[in-house]
Every structure is written in C-alpha cells, then in structure tokens.
Write a protein that holds these residues in place. Structure first.
Motif, PDB file in Angstrom:
ATOM      1  N   GLY A  90       9.165  16.120  -6.772  1.00 22.71           N
ATOM      2  CA  GLY A  90       8.098  16.417  -5.821  1.00 22.71           C
ATOM      3  C   GLY A  90       6.706  16.107  -6.332  1.00 22.71           C
ATOM      4  N   GLU A  91       6.588  15.421  -7.484  1.00 19.21           N
ATOM      5  CA  GLU A  91       5.281  15.056  -8.020  1.00 19.21           C
ATOM      6  C   GLU A  91       4.688  13.946  -7.165  1.00 19.21           C
ATOM      7  N   THR A  92       3.349  13.923  -7.099  1.00 21.03           N
ATOM      8  CA  THR A  92       2.706  12.908  -6.268  1.00 21.03           C
ATOM      9  C   THR A  92       1.913  11.893  -7.062  1.00 21.03           C
ATOM     10  N   TYR A  93       1.588  12.148  -8.328  1.00 19.37           N
ATOM     11  CA  TYR A  93       0.810  11.167  -9.077  1.00 19.37           C
ATOM     12  C   TYR A  93       1.738  10.097  -9.626  1.00 19.37           C
ATOM     13  N   THR A  94       1.398   8.839  -9.369  1.00 19.28           N
ATOM     14  CA  THR A  94       2.242   7.729  -9.786  1.00 19.28           C
ATOM     15  C   THR A  94       1.735   7.063 -11.046  1.00 19.28           C
ATOM     16  N   ASP A  95       0.530   7.378 -11.491  1.00 23.89           N
ATOM     17  CA  ASP A  95      -0.063   6.728 -12.643  1.00 23.89           C
ATOM     18  C   ASP A  95       0.222   7.472 -13.945  1.00 23.89           C
TER      19      ASP A  95
END
Length: 130
Positions: free
Chosen positions: A102-107
């Motif tokens: 459920g994490e949203t940061y892709t970097d």
C-alpha cells in the motif's frame, strides 16, 4: 574534462543515498521527469509514455584508498551482478512490493534493500575504473 583514465583500488566507507535506481533517458541516460502518464528528459528533450520508461542503476559511494577519500558514482549494468537482476527488474519488484504493502512513493527503495546494499558494499574493497 580530463581524459586520463585509471584504476582505483579502494574500500567503500559509506553509501550516499538510498535511491539506487532512476528512470533514465534511453538517448542520453539523464534522469527523466515522470508524471503519471508521461516522461520528459530535460537534457535532450526526449518524451514518451510513462509505461515505456527504462531504469538504470546509480550507486553513489564514498571510498577510501590508503591515502585519500573519494566520492564515486557507479552507473549502469555493471551493477547487475551485485543486485542479481537488472535495474528494470528490480524497479518492477519494488513497485510490486509497494502495491502489496500500500506504499505510494515510487522513488524510494525499501529499507531492507538499503540494508542489503550497505551490507554488500560497505567495508568491501573494489577496483573502480575512473
């Protein structure tokens, strides 16, 4: 720019950042600017769909030989053997893991990956082409 090349035998002291993979322009290898649907290269002007972005390794290290400290950045597929996969595949694994958790940061790389990279490199001696 100096065109003299050589080899440097040095030990890794630290890793500068935790972002080991970046979206790379296929023409000039610069970091791409991504939004949800498109990418743009500020250096050469290349554009395209975000789904077509390729990724590349970039590992920034502080290393020491017997006399000096150096900041070295290692790019590209020469890091494939250390990570065990291409940067493309590792980015896919990270995206899949982020979706599952459920994490949203892709970097950002997961903390366990950072620890694994530190364990693999810090304190080890390598020969760098500079």
């Amino acid at each position: 720019m100096n065109s003299v090349r050589g080899l440097l035998a040095a030990s890794v002291i630290s890793i500068h950042n935790s972002c080991f993979i970046y979206p790379a322009c296929q023409k000039c290898f610069s970091r791409l600017i991504l939004d949800s649907k498109r990418f743009n290269c500020l250096k050469c002007g290349c554009t395209g769909e975000a789904k077509d972005v390729s990724y590349r390794y970039r590992l920034s290290l502080k290393v020491a030989d017997t006399n000096d400290l150096f900041d070295i950045t290692v790019f590209g597929s020469c890091l494939d053997p250390f990570f065990g996969v291409t940067a493309e595949n590792l980015q896919r694994y990270i995206q899949d893991l982020n979706q599952l958790s459920g994490e949203t940061y892709t970097d950002a790389s997961p903390g366990l990956l950072v620890q694994a990279v530190e364990t693999c490199f810090i304190g080890k001696r390598f020969i760098f082409g500079v």
